[in-house]
Design a protein around this motif. Structure first.
Motif, PDB file in Angstrom:
ATOM      1  N   GLY A 141      89.135  82.682  65.718  1.00  0.00           N
ATOM      2  CA  GLY A 141      89.380  84.047  65.267  1.00  0.00           C
ATOM      3  C   GLY A 141      90.806  84.509  65.512  1.00  0.00           C
ATOM      4  N   LEU A 142      91.338  84.241  66.716  1.00  0.00           N
ATOM      5  CA  LEU A 142      92.697  84.687  67.047  1.00  0.00           C
ATOM      6  C   LEU A 142      93.745  83.959  66.209  1.00  0.00           C
ATOM      7  CD1 LEU A 142      92.482  84.993  70.942  1.00  0.00           C
ATOM      8  CD2 LEU A 142      92.470  86.841  69.251  1.00  0.00           C
ATOM      9  N   LEU A 143      93.577  82.664  66.028  1.00  0.00           N
ATOM     10  CA  LEU A 143      94.542  81.908  65.228  1.00  0.00           C
ATOM     11  C   LEU A 143      94.500  82.348  63.765  1.00  0.00           C
ATOM     12  CD1 LEU A 143      94.043  78.327  66.709  1.00  0.00           C
ATOM     13  CD2 LEU A 143      96.069  79.766  66.951  1.00  0.00           C
ATOM     14  N   PHE A 144      93.296  82.573  63.250  1.00  0.00           N
ATOM     15  CA  PHE A 144      93.179  82.991  61.857  1.00  0.00           C
ATOM     16  C   PHE A 144      93.748  84.395  61.667  1.00  0.00           C
ATOM     17  CE2 PHE A 144      91.023  83.954  57.836  1.00  0.00           C
ATOM     18  CZ  PHE A 144      91.230  82.764  57.165  1.00  0.00           C
ATOM     19  N   ASP A 145      93.567  85.258  62.661  1.00  0.00           N
ATOM     20  CA  ASP A 145      94.141  86.603  62.591  1.00  0.00           C
ATOM     21  C   ASP A 145      95.661  86.528  62.523  1.00  0.00           C
ATOM     22  OD1 ASP A 145      93.893  89.538  62.765  1.00  0.00           O
ATOM     23  OD2 ASP A 145      94.845  89.293  64.713  1.00  0.00           O
ATOM     24  N   HIS A 146      96.237  85.623  63.310  1.00  0.00           N
ATOM     25  CA  HIS A 146      97.697  85.432  63.268  1.00  0.00           C
ATOM     26  C   HIS A 146      98.126  84.895  61.906  1.00  0.00           C
ATOM     27  CE1 HIS A 146     101.467  84.016  65.701  1.00  0.00           C
ATOM     28  NE2 HIS A 146     101.778  84.741  64.650  1.00  0.00           N
ATOM     29  N   LEU A 147      97.370  83.943  61.372  1.00  0.00           N
ATOM     30  CA  LEU A 147      97.690  83.389  60.057  1.00  0.00           C
ATOM     31  C   LEU A 147      97.654  84.466  58.978  1.00  0.00           C
ATOM     32  CD1 LEU A 147      98.195  80.878  58.229  1.00  0.00           C
ATOM     33  CD2 LEU A 147      95.707  80.630  58.094  1.00  0.00           C
ATOM     34  N   LEU A 148      96.700  85.382  59.077  1.00  0.00           N
ATOM     35  CA  LEU A 148      96.543  86.414  58.052  1.00  0.00           C
ATOM     36  C   LEU A 148      97.689  87.419  58.043  1.00  0.00           C
ATOM     37  CD1 LEU A 148      92.714  87.237  58.066  1.00  0.00           C
ATOM     38  CD2 LEU A 148      94.025  85.905  56.412  1.00  0.00           C
ATOM     39  N   ALA A 155      97.138  95.141  56.444  1.00  0.00           N
ATOM     40  CA  ALA A 155      96.142  96.066  56.996  1.00  0.00           C
ATOM     41  C   ALA A 155      95.400  95.397  58.153  1.00  0.00           C
ATOM     42  CB  ALA A 155      95.158  96.497  55.916  1.00  0.00           C
ATOM     43  N   PRO A 156      95.508  95.921  59.378  1.00  0.00           N
ATOM     44  CA  PRO A 156      94.857  95.283  60.530  1.00  0.00           C
ATOM     45  C   PRO A 156      93.343  95.142  60.372  1.00  0.00           C
ATOM     46  CG  PRO A 156      96.465  96.912  61.261  1.00  0.00           C
ATOM     47  CD  PRO A 156      96.345  97.069  59.782  1.00  0.00           C
ATOM     48  N   LEU A 157      92.681  96.148  59.811  1.00  0.00           N
ATOM     49  CA  LEU A 157      91.226  96.088  59.690  1.00  0.00           C
ATOM     50  C   LEU A 157      90.796  94.942  58.772  1.00  0.00           C
ATOM     51  CD1 LEU A 157      88.588  97.382  60.530  1.00  0.00           C
ATOM     52  CD2 LEU A 157      88.758  98.901  58.560  1.00  0.00           C
ATOM     53  N   SER A 158      91.553  94.708  57.718  1.00  0.00           N
ATOM     54  CA  SER A 158      91.235  93.600  56.820  1.00  0.00           C
ATOM     55  C   SER A 158      91.411  92.259  57.526  1.00  0.00           C
ATOM     56  CB  SER A 158      92.124  93.650  55.577  1.00  0.00           C
ATOM     57  OG  SER A 158      91.872  94.812  54.834  1.00  0.00           O
ATOM     58  N   ARG A 159      92.438  92.166  58.352  1.00  0.00           N
ATOM     59  CA  ARG A 159      92.655  90.925  59.106  1.00  0.00           C
ATOM     60  C   ARG A 159      91.507  90.678  60.090  1.00  0.00           C
ATOM     61  NH1 ARG A 159      98.343  92.638  59.249  1.00  0.00           N
ATOM     62  NH2 ARG A 159      98.051  93.420  61.376  1.00  0.00           N
ATOM     63  N   VAL A 160      91.039  91.726  60.731  1.00  0.00           N
ATOM     64  CA  VAL A 160      89.917  91.583  61.662  1.00  0.00           C
ATOM     65  C   VAL A 160      88.676  91.098  60.927  1.00  0.00           C
ATOM     66  CG1 VAL A 160      88.325  92.850  63.159  1.00  0.00           C
ATOM     67  CG2 VAL A 160      90.786  93.273  63.322  1.00  0.00           C
ATOM     68  N   PHE A 161      88.404  91.699  59.775  1.00  0.00           N
ATOM     69  CA  PHE A 161      87.227  91.334  58.994  1.00  0.00           C
ATOM     70  C   PHE A 161      87.305  89.869  58.570  1.00  0.00           C
ATOM     71  CE2 PHE A 161      84.860  91.719  54.773  1.00  0.00           C
ATOM     72  CZ  PHE A 161      83.617  91.607  55.381  1.00  0.00           C
ATOM     73  N   GLY A 162      88.445  89.471  58.025  1.00  0.00           N
ATOM     74  CA  GLY A 162      88.609  88.084  57.597  1.00  0.00           C
ATOM     75  C   GLY A 162      88.523  87.105  58.755  1.00  0.00           C
ATOM     76  N   SER A 163      89.079  87.470  59.899  1.00  0.00           N
ATOM     77  CA  SER A 163      89.059  86.580  61.066  1.00  0.00           C
ATOM     78  C   SER A 163      87.653  86.399  61.608  1.00  0.00           C
ATOM     79  CB  SER A 163      89.974  87.141  62.160  1.00  0.00           C
ATOM     80  OG  SER A 163      91.304  87.242  61.701  1.00  0.00           O
ATOM     81  N   LEU A 164      86.849  87.455  61.572  1.00  0.00           N
ATOM     82  CA  LEU A 164      85.456  87.341  62.021  1.00  0.00           C
ATOM     83  C   LEU A 164      84.662  86.437  61.088  1.00  0.00           C
ATOM     84  CD1 LEU A 164      84.706  91.009  63.134  1.00  0.00           C
ATOM     85  CD2 LEU A 164      84.963  89.003  64.603  1.00  0.00           C
ATOM     86  N   LEU A 165      84.937  86.524  59.793  1.00  0.00           N
ATOM     87  CA  LEU A 165      84.256  85.643  58.850  1.00  0.00           C
ATOM     88  C   LEU A 165      84.578  84.181  59.152  1.00  0.00           C
ATOM     89  CD1 LEU A 165      84.641  87.504  55.419  1.00  0.00           C
ATOM     90  CD2 LEU A 165      82.604  87.305  56.844  1.00  0.00           C
ATOM     91  N   TYR A 166      85.836  83.912  59.484  1.00  0.00           N
ATOM     92  CA  TYR A 166      86.217  82.533  59.790  1.00  0.00           C
ATOM     93  C   TYR A 166      85.633  82.096  61.135  1.00  0.00           C
ATOM     94  CZ  TYR A 166      89.011  78.324  60.386  1.00  0.00           C
ATOM     95  OH  TYR A 166      89.396  77.013  60.566  1.00  0.00           O
ATOM     96  N   ALA A 167      85.747  82.954  62.155  1.00  0.00           N
ATOM     97  CA  ALA A 167      85.311  82.571  63.499  1.00  0.00           C
ATOM     98  C   ALA A 167      83.828  82.272  63.564  1.00  0.00           C
ATOM     99  CB  ALA A 167      85.661  83.687  64.491  1.00  0.00           C
ATOM    100  N   PHE A 168      83.022  82.998  62.782  1.00  0.00           N
ATOM    101  CA  PHE A 168      81.578  82.789  62.812  1.00  0.00           C
ATOM    102  C   PHE A 168      81.085  82.082  61.551  1.00  0.00           C
ATOM    103  CE2 PHE A 168      82.194  86.219  65.854  1.00  0.00           C
ATOM    104  CZ  PHE A 168      81.439  85.762  66.919  1.00  0.00           C
ATOM    105  N   GLY A 169      81.960  81.245  60.976  1.00  0.00           N
ATOM    106  CA  GLY A 169      81.559  80.462  59.814  1.00  0.00           C
ATOM    107  C   GLY A 169      80.400  79.545  60.170  1.00  0.00           C
ATOM    108  N   GLY A 170      79.483  79.378  59.221  1.00  0.00           N
ATOM    109  CA  GLY A 170      78.289  78.586  59.481  1.00  0.00           C
ATOM    110  C   GLY A 170      78.589  77.149  59.866  1.00  0.00           C
ATOM    111  N   TRP A 171      79.667  76.590  59.365  1.00  0.00           N
ATOM    112  CA  TRP A 171      79.969  75.196  59.682  1.00  0.00           C
ATOM    113  C   TRP A 171      80.262  75.035  61.170  1.00  0.00           C
ATOM    114  CZ3 TRP A 171      84.130  71.795  60.937  1.00  0.00           C
ATOM    115  CH2 TRP A 171      83.852  70.461  60.670  1.00  0.00           C
ATOM    116  N   LEU A 172      80.966  76.004  61.758  1.00  0.00           N
ATOM    117  CA  LEU A 172      81.256  75.932  63.189  1.00  0.00           C
ATOM    118  C   LEU A 172      80.019  76.270  64.006  1.00  0.00           C
ATOM    119  CD1 LEU A 172      83.196  75.705  65.590  1.00  0.00           C
ATOM    120  CD2 LEU A 172      83.803  78.089  65.242  1.00  0.00           C
TER     121      LEU A 172
END
Length: 396
Positions: A154-161, A167-184
């Motif tokens: 989540g933190l690395l993806f937030d930095h990438l975004l 928009a910080p809120l959009s970055r948080v939303f996208g990072s949560l989607l990546y961090a809790f992706g079903g594959w992981l």
């Protein structure tokens, strides 16, 4: 089912409501677009709090030791391979007897035979923590390391975004989607596959940082990350580097704003230099394992005796039958729908029974990002259509 094991979810829900109230209070600042490419303190705090809540909701019983944190895949890899290997690794490190050959694991095995597990960078956390807590708590340690992988993702993806979104809120939303992706969450778990999930976003971030400003620390960072990814596993390292190369090619065309192929090539070669250096550092394993993978394994030599190049062309130019698309979309929208690991029935996806081995859910799409990703991609495409030039539309 013992419902008492899930009473903790009431406290998690209460904490979630408190976090939601805090989000409403911070909404004006979190939704405002910043001028500089950097993260704000409220953004990072909100992201961390949301990830911690998600981790507690999913892994509470594993973290307390009330449930066994295992990888219930086809077969019994966790109990018969992974856990015994790590028990021997920890005991060997603790006693000082760990070496290039292990006589206690299985019938005896070379360290290189299990290089993927032995060279996992997260061993720097797993082994010391198990030595401190004791081997009887290895399950708890593995759950803690899994939580660490989620947080790092989540933190690395937030930095990438920050290179894409202001928009910080959009970055948080996208990072949560990546961090809790079903594959992981469903498939990576405490296996090295979860490490690959972190490696992929780390390499993309390091490529972006190097494109932003070429410095010695950033050069060294990309070199070390490349070497560590390949040393852990040539097989998964190939997949991660293939993704990173495609990412770098597409992004460099946009970032460099080159007016000629020669200008772009000069720009791209500066990105490739640390990757080449990282591969040279890992050559001790790249060459023998590369020869093994391309010459002897069933993943390459199967499929009717096709050569490696023929298989690559087949997979890059092929596409799933159209009748599969509804099920693929349902799994994306349904957040990866947990399966038993069995082959899909022909009622779900009609297929040739002789090709049934291709339909194992382990190989099937595991997006795990729900409808949120569809919304974000739709917004992105709308922005590209309205705001971007021809070259960027083609790149997207």
């Amino acid at each position: 089912m013992n419902w008492s094991q899930y009473m903790y979810l009431a406290w998690v829900c209460l904490a979630g409501l408190i976090l939601l109230a805090l989000l409403v209070r911070l909404l004006p600042s979190l939704s405002a677009e910043g001028e500089e490419r950097r993260r704000t303190a409220p953004e990072v705090a909100l992201l961390l709090a949301a990830m911690v809540l998600g981790i507690l909701a999913i892994y509470w019983n594993f973290l307390l030791g009330d449930a066994r944190f295992g990888y219930w895949d086809l077969g019994s890899d966790t109990l018969e391979q992974y856990v015994p290997f790590y028990l021997e690794l920890v005991r060997g490190v603790g006693s000082g007897s760990w070496g290039p050959w292990n006589f206690d694991y299985g019938l005896g095995a070379s360290l290189l035979a299990f290089a993927t597990w032995a060279n996992d960078p997260f061993n720097l956390v797993t082994v010391p923590l198990t030595l401190v807590l004791g081997t009887s708590r290895l399950g708890i340690v593995l759950a803690l390391v899994q939580a660490l992988k989620v947080i790092l993702s989540g933190l690395l993806f937030d930095h990438l975004l920050t290179f894409y979104c202001r928009a910080p809120l959009s970055r948080v939303f996208g990072s949560l989607l990546y961090a809790f992706g079903g594959w992981l969450i469903l498939w990576g778990q405490h296996y090295w596959l979860g490490t690959v999930y972190v490696d992929a976003v780390l390499l993309a971030l390091l490529v972006e940082l190097l494109m932003e400003r070429w410095t010695t620390p950033r050069f060294a960072g990309l070199m070390v990350a490349t070497a560590a990814t390949v040393l852990m596993s040539v097989y998964s390292g190939y997949m991660v580097l293939l993704f990173a190369a495609a990412y770098a090619i597409i992004r460099s065309i946009h970032v460099s704003e080159a007016q000629s192929p020669l200008q772009w090539l000069r720009f791209f070669l500066k990105l490739a230099a640390p990757v080449v250096c990282g591969l040279l550092v890992s050559c001790a394993l790249v060459l023998p394992y590369g020869a093994l993978i391309t010459g002897e394994t069933s993943r390459v030599t199967a499929a009717g005796g096709m050569s490696l190049s023929q298989r690559v062309v087949k997979y890059l130019t092929g596409f799933v039958p159209l009748r599969w698309l509804p099920l693929i979309m349902s799994r994306i929208l349904g957040n990866s729908l947990v399966t038993t690991g069995d082959v899909f029935s022909q009622q779900a996806i009609p297929y040739d029974a002789s090709q049934g081995y291709l339909m194992n859910s382990y190989e099937f799409i595991m997006a795990g990002v729900g409808g949120g990703a569809v919304l974000l991609v739709s917004q992105c495409l709308s922005h590209v259509r309205r705001e971007c030039g021809t070259r960027d539309r083609v790149l997207v």
